[in-house]
Design a protein around this motif. Structure first.
Motif, PDB file in Angstrom:
ATOM      1  N   GLY A  14       0.848  -1.190   0.000  1.00 24.74           N
ATOM      2  CA  GLY A  14       0.000   0.000   0.000  1.00 24.74           C
ATOM      3  C   GLY A  14       0.870   1.220   0.000  1.00 24.74           C
ATOM      4  N   ASP A  15       0.422   2.298   0.648  1.00 23.28           N
ATOM      5  CA  ASP A  15       1.161   3.540   0.657  1.00 23.28           C
ATOM      6  C   ASP A  15       2.133   3.623   1.817  1.00 23.28           C
ATOM      7  OD1 ASP A  15       0.074   4.512  -1.633  1.00 23.28           O
ATOM      8  OD2 ASP A  15      -1.624   5.444  -0.628  1.00 23.28           O
ATOM      9  N   GLN A  16       2.350   2.524   2.511  1.00 23.17           N
ATOM     10  CA  GLN A  16       3.313   2.514   3.599  1.00 23.17           C
ATOM     11  C   GLN A  16       4.641   1.978   3.091  1.00 23.17           C
ATOM     12  OE1 GLN A  16       3.088  -0.141   7.158  1.00 23.17           O
ATOM     13  NE2 GLN A  16       2.528   1.739   8.208  1.00 23.17           N
ATOM     14  N   THR A  17       5.722   2.677   3.408  1.00 22.62           N
ATOM     15  CA  THR A  17       7.046   2.191   3.050  1.00 22.62           C
ATOM     16  C   THR A  17       7.653   1.483   4.246  1.00 22.62           C
ATOM     17  OG1 THR A  17       8.154   4.231   3.746  1.00 22.62           O
ATOM     18  CG2 THR A  17       7.405   4.119   1.459  1.00 22.62           C
ATOM     19  N   ALA A  18       8.550   0.557   3.958  1.00 28.41           N
ATOM     20  CA  ALA A  18       9.277  -0.137   5.014  1.00 28.41           C
ATOM     21  C   ALA A  18      10.696  -0.345   4.527  1.00 28.41           C
ATOM     22  CB  ALA A  18       8.614  -1.469   5.346  1.00 28.41           C
ATOM     23  N   ILE A  19      11.607   0.397   5.104  1.00 27.89           N
ATOM     24  CA  ILE A  19      13.010   0.319   4.702  1.00 27.89           C
ATOM     25  C   ILE A  19      13.812  -0.237   5.863  1.00 27.89           C
ATOM     26  CG2 ILE A  19      15.042   1.643   4.000  1.00 27.89           C
ATOM     27  CD1 ILE A  19      13.173   3.586   2.609  1.00 27.89           C
ATOM     28  N   ALA A  20      14.504  -1.360   5.599  1.00 30.55           N
ATOM     29  CA  ALA A  20      15.355  -1.960   6.617  1.00 30.55           C
ATOM     30  C   ALA A  20      16.738  -1.321   6.547  1.00 30.55           C
ATOM     31  CB  ALA A  20      15.456  -3.468   6.413  1.00 30.55           C
ATOM     32  N   ARG A  21      17.277  -1.022   7.697  1.00 34.89           N
ATOM     33  CA  ARG A  21      18.577  -0.343   7.800  1.00 34.89           C
ATOM     34  C   ARG A  21      19.487  -1.197   8.675  1.00 34.89           C
ATOM     35  NH1 ARG A  21      19.338   4.329  12.144  1.00 34.89           N
ATOM     36  NH2 ARG A  21      19.388   2.418  13.364  1.00 34.89           N
ATOM     37  N   GLN A  22      20.651  -1.607   8.113  1.00 39.29           N
ATOM     38  CA  GLN A  22      21.613  -2.358   8.912  1.00 39.29           C
ATOM     39  C   GLN A  22      22.953  -1.627   8.916  1.00 39.29           C
ATOM     40  OE1 GLN A  22      22.925  -6.357   7.715  1.00 39.29           O
ATOM     41  NE2 GLN A  22      22.731  -6.994   9.853  1.00 39.29           N
ATOM     42  N   SER A  28      36.491  -0.018  15.602  1.00 39.25           N
ATOM     43  CA  SER A  28      36.197   0.546  16.925  1.00 39.25           C
ATOM     44  C   SER A  28      34.704   0.509  17.247  1.00 39.25           C
ATOM     45  CB  SER A  28      36.702   1.997  17.000  1.00 39.25           C
ATOM     46  OG  SER A  28      38.098   2.051  16.785  1.00 39.25           O
ATOM     47  N   ARG A  29      33.955  -0.190  16.449  1.00 37.21           N
ATOM     48  CA  ARG A  29      32.498  -0.347  16.590  1.00 37.21           C
ATOM     49  C   ARG A  29      31.739   0.961  16.325  1.00 37.21           C
ATOM     50  NH1 ARG A  29      31.526  -4.912  19.909  1.00 37.21           N
ATOM     51  NH2 ARG A  29      33.251  -6.356  19.642  1.00 37.21           N
ATOM     52  N   ASN A  30      32.360   1.874  15.596  1.00 33.38           N
ATOM     53  CA  ASN A  30      31.663   3.090  15.192  1.00 33.38           C
ATOM     54  C   ASN A  30      30.873   2.818  13.913  1.00 33.38           C
ATOM     55  OD1 ASN A  30      32.845   4.812  17.223  1.00 33.38           O
ATOM     56  ND2 ASN A  30      34.746   4.740  16.032  1.00 33.38           N
ATOM     57  N   VAL A  31      29.648   3.293  13.856  1.00 28.06           N
ATOM     58  CA  VAL A  31      28.844   3.127  12.649  1.00 28.06           C
ATOM     59  C   VAL A  31      29.339   4.104  11.593  1.00 28.06           C
ATOM     60  CG1 VAL A  31      26.533   3.290  11.647  1.00 28.06           C
ATOM     61  CG2 VAL A  31      26.827   2.360  13.950  1.00 28.06           C
ATOM     62  N   ILE A  32      29.721   3.586  10.428  1.00 27.62           N
ATOM     63  CA  ILE A  32      30.220   4.446   9.349  1.00 27.62           C
ATOM     64  C   ILE A  32      29.262   4.513   8.174  1.00 27.62           C
ATOM     65  CG2 ILE A  32      32.642   4.038   9.958  1.00 27.62           C
ATOM     66  CD1 ILE A  32      32.654   2.162   7.401  1.00 27.62           C
ATOM     67  N   ILE A 176      34.994  -5.677   3.655  1.00 28.48           N
ATOM     68  CA  ILE A 176      33.932  -5.715   4.664  1.00 28.48           C
ATOM     69  C   ILE A 176      33.570  -7.176   4.922  1.00 28.48           C
ATOM     70  CG2 ILE A 176      31.558  -5.063   5.245  1.00 28.48           C
ATOM     71  CD1 ILE A 176      31.821  -2.729   3.285  1.00 28.48           C
ATOM     72  N   ALA A 177      33.613  -7.589   6.166  1.00 26.88           N
ATOM     73  CA  ALA A 177      33.106  -8.909   6.537  1.00 26.88           C
ATOM     74  C   ALA A 177      31.615  -8.771   6.792  1.00 26.88           C
ATOM     75  CB  ALA A 177      33.818  -9.436   7.775  1.00 26.88           C
ATOM     76  N   GLU A 178      30.787  -9.409   5.948  1.00 25.19           N
ATOM     77  CA  GLU A 178      29.338  -9.303   6.134  1.00 25.19           C
ATOM     78  C   GLU A 178      28.758 -10.629   6.637  1.00 25.19           C
ATOM     79  OE1 GLU A 178      26.950  -8.579   2.708  1.00 25.19           O
ATOM     80  OE2 GLU A 178      27.903 -10.113   1.480  1.00 25.19           O
ATOM     81  N   LYS A 179      27.556 -10.561   7.137  1.00 29.15           N
ATOM     82  CA  LYS A 179      26.868 -11.705   7.739  1.00 29.15           C
ATOM     83  C   LYS A 179      27.695 -12.313   8.878  1.00 29.15           C
ATOM     84  CE  LYS A 179      24.158 -12.665   3.622  1.00 29.15           C
ATOM     85  NZ  LYS A 179      23.739 -13.653   2.605  1.00 29.15           N
ATOM     86  N   GLN A 198      29.748  -6.132   9.243  1.00 35.76           N
ATOM     87  CA  GLN A 198      28.299  -6.015   9.136  1.00 35.76           C
ATOM     88  C   GLN A 198      27.695  -7.374   9.469  1.00 35.76           C
ATOM     89  OE1 GLN A 198      26.975  -5.020   5.180  1.00 35.76           O
ATOM     90  NE2 GLN A 198      24.813  -4.896   5.732  1.00 35.76           N
ATOM     91  N   GLY A 199      26.633  -7.378  10.242  1.00 37.63           N
ATOM     92  CA  GLY A 199      26.000  -8.654  10.530  1.00 37.63           C
ATOM     93  C   GLY A 199      25.194  -8.643  11.808  1.00 37.63           C
ATOM     94  N   TYR A 200      24.461  -9.720  12.023  1.00 38.46           N
ATOM     95  CA  TYR A 200      23.557  -9.824  13.168  1.00 38.46           C
ATOM     96  C   TYR A 200      24.283  -9.765  14.507  1.00 38.46           C
ATOM     97  CZ  TYR A 200      19.340 -10.985  10.498  1.00 38.46           C
ATOM     98  OH  TYR A 200      18.243 -10.940   9.680  1.00 38.46           O
ATOM     99  N   TRP A 201      25.562 -10.150  14.526  1.00 38.37           N
ATOM    100  CA  TRP A 201      26.270 -10.129  15.795  1.00 38.37           C
ATOM    101  C   TRP A 201      26.417  -8.694  16.315  1.00 38.37           C
ATOM    102  CZ3 TRP A 201      31.340  -8.845  17.805  1.00 38.37           C
ATOM    103  CH2 TRP A 201      31.557  -9.348  19.103  1.00 38.37           C
ATOM    104  N   PHE A 202      26.489  -7.748  15.380  1.00 38.65           N
ATOM    105  CA  PHE A 202      26.592  -6.330  15.759  1.00 38.65           C
ATOM    106  C   PHE A 202      25.214  -5.702  15.911  1.00 38.65           C
ATOM    107  CE2 PHE A 202      30.440  -7.352  13.399  1.00 38.65           C
ATOM    108  CZ  PHE A 202      31.419  -6.901  14.262  1.00 38.65           C
TER     109      PHE A 202
END
Length: 418
Positions: A14-22, A28-32, A176-179, A198-202
Motif C-alpha cells: 500500500g502507501d506505507q514504506t518499510a526500509i530496513a537499515r543495517q 572501533s564499533r563506530n557506525v560508518i 567488509i566482513a558481512e553476515k 556487518q551482521g547480526y552479531w553487531f
C-alpha cells in the motif's frame, strides 16, 4: 517518530514504506554507513523496477534524514539500473552501489558490464562487489571496487586469510566482513586484518516504517509534458498548487538524505528553480514508475487546494504580494497530518519551510495564523468562529465569502481541466 521493528516483520503493501537499515561498523564499533533494503513488498524479485521504487522510497522517506544523518548509504543495484537516469537524482558521494555478479559468471557478460560500471564510478559513485568477483574472470572489475564484501557464512574459515590477501593484492578496495553472526566469526575476520563489519552479531536490521503520498498519474503525466515543452516556471507552479501530494513529494525529495540539500523553501516556484528542469524531469519520471494506474487524489486533497487558494486570496487583501505564496503553502499543507496519518509536527519534519509557515501550521501563531483560522471557519458551521476570525482581520463578510467562492471555483476549474 517511527517505531523500528524487526526487518523480517514485513508490512502490508500500500502507501506505507518499510526500509530496513543495517549498520556497517569499523574496528572501533563506530557506525560508518548503513545498508538499506526495501521491505515494502513480500517476496519481490530484485529488478531495475524495484531499484527505482527503492530509490523513490529512500528519497521520500521522512525519517531517513535523522536515522542516517551524513553517513554513507549502501544500496543494492541491478546492472540494468546503471543506465537508468534516476541515479542522477542522488549525490554520488552519499551512496555506495552494491553490484551483484553476473548470472552464471559468463566471461562475455562480465566484460559487457564494464563500461556501465566505469561510467557510474566516473560520476563519483563508489562500487561494492561480493567476494565472488575475486574469481579470475572478474579481474577487470576489481580496479573499480571501493569495497569488497566477504560473506562469512559462505567462505570457509581456512580460506578466509588467502582470500583477503588476494583481495588486497588485486584491488585497493576496503574489505567488509558481512553476515557476521558469532563472536568467533568476528574474531576470525579481525585476525586476518578486516576492519569493517556487518551482521547480526553487531546489529539486526531495523525496519523503519513510513508513509508515502502517491500523486495521481494524470498530474504526473501533465508535469512531465510541461517540463518537456518546456513550459514557463509559472505553469509548473500552478500544477504543483493544484495537487498537494505532488508538491509535498517534491519538497520532501529536495530535503531528503539522498538529494543532500536542507534548504528553506519559500514557494513552489523556488522549489522548481532550485531543482532545475532536468532534475525535475528525472524526479517526475521516477515518480511515474512507482505510482499506480487509476489512482486519483482523495477528497482531502481537493479541500487542501481550496484552503491554499483561499489563504492566498485573503492575504492578498491585507498583506504585500510577496506573502501570497507562503499563505498558499500554509493552506495547502494544513491537511498534511490527515493525508499522512501523522501528527503535523512529524509530517513537517521531512521538509524545510519558513518559520512563518511552520508557526501557523504547528502553533497557530504568527502572521498567517489569523488567516488560517478564518479559512478553517469558512469550512465549519460555526458562525461565531467565522465572525470572530473575520473581525480580527477587519474583513467584511462580503470579502470573505467572495474569496471563498473564488477558491471553490478555482478548485473546480482545476478538476475540469483534467
Amino acid at each position: 517518530m517511527t517505531t523500528p521493528t524487526a526487518a523480517s516483520d514485513v508490512p502490508d503493501t500500500g502507501d506505507q514504506t518499510a526500509i530496513a537499515r543495517q549498520a556497517i561498523l569499523d574496528e572501533s564499533r563506530n557506525v560508518i554507513a548503513y545498508e538499506l533494503y526495501d521491505r515494502s513488498k513480500k517476496f519481490r524479485e530484485h529488478s531495475a523496477a524495484s531499484d527505482a521504487e527503492m530509490l523513490f522510497n529512500v528519497l521520500s522517506h521522512a525519517e531517513l534524514q535523522s536515522l542516517i544523518g551524513r553517513k554513507l548509504m549502501y544500496l543494492n543495484c541491478t546492472h540494468e539500473s546503471l543506465s537508468g537516469k534516476h541515479l542522477e537524482l542522488i549525490h554520488p558521494e552519499r551512496v555506495v552501489l552494491e553490484m551483484p555478479p553476473v548470472a552464471d559468471h559468463g566471461a562475455a557478460e562480465i566484460e559487457a558490464r564494464i563500461p556501465a560500471l566505469e561510467a557510474v564510478k566516473a560520476r563519483g559513485f563508489r562500487l561494492a562487489f561480493g567476494h565472488q568477483t575475486l574469481a579470475r574472470q572478474y579481474a577487470a572489475w576489481l580496479p573499480l571496487a571501493s569495497f569488497i564484501k566477504i560473506d562469512m557464512q559462505k567462505v570457509p574459515a581456512d580460506k578466509l586469510d588467502p582470500l583477503v590477501r588476494f583481495a588486497e593484492k588485486s584491488s585497493s578496495a576496503q574489505i567488509i566482513a558481512e553476515k557476521v553472526e558469532t563472536v568467533e566469526q568476528y574474531e576470525l575476520a579481525a585476525q586476518v586484518g578486516i576492519k569493517l563489519f556487518q551482521g547480526y552479531w553487531f546489529a539486526t536490521p531495523i525496519l523503519v516504517r513510513g508513509q508515502t503520498l502517491r500523486p495521481a498519474q494524470a498530474n504526473i503525466i501533465q508535469l512531465i509534458n510541461l517540463i518537456k515543452k518546456p513550459a514557463e516556471v509559472g505553469e509548473i507552479e500552478e500544477l504543483l498548487k493544484r495537487d498537494p501530494t505532488l508538491s509535498f513529494n517534491l519538497l520532501r525529495f529536495i530535503n531528503s538524505a539522498g538529494f543532500g540539500l536542507n534548504v528553506e523553501i519559500s514557494s513552489f516556484r523556488h522549489a522548481v528553480m532550485l531543482l532545475g528542469l532536468q532534475k525535475l524531469f528525472r524526479w517526475a519520471a521516477l515518480l511515474m514508475t512507482t505510482s499506480r494506474m487509476g489512482e486519483t487524489a482523495p477528497a482531502v486533497g481537493k479541500m487542501a487546494v481550496v484552503r491554499g487558494r483561499l489563504m492566498e486570496l485573503l492575504v492578498a487583501e491585507l498583506l504585500p504580494p510577496e506573502h501570497a505564496d507562503d499563505a498558499f503553502v500554509v493552506g495547502i499543507f494544513s491537511l498534511l497530518d490527515t493525508m499522512l496519518g501523522l501528527p503535523m509536527a512529524q509530517a513537517l519534519e521531512s521538509i524545510s519551510l519558513s518559520s512563518n509557515i511552520t508557526d501557523a501550521l504547528l502553533q497557530r501563531k504568527g502572521m498567517y495564523a489569523p488567516f488560517l483560522e478564518l479559512t478553517l471557519a469558512c469550512e465549519s458551521a460555526d458562525d461565531e468562529a467565522f465572525a470572530r476570525a473575520a473581525t480580527q482581520l477587519q474583513l467584511s463578510n462580503h470579502q470573505v465569502n467572495w474569496a471563498h467562492l473564488q477558491a471553490l471555483a478555482w478548485a473546480e476549474s482545476l478538476d475540469s481541466a483534467d
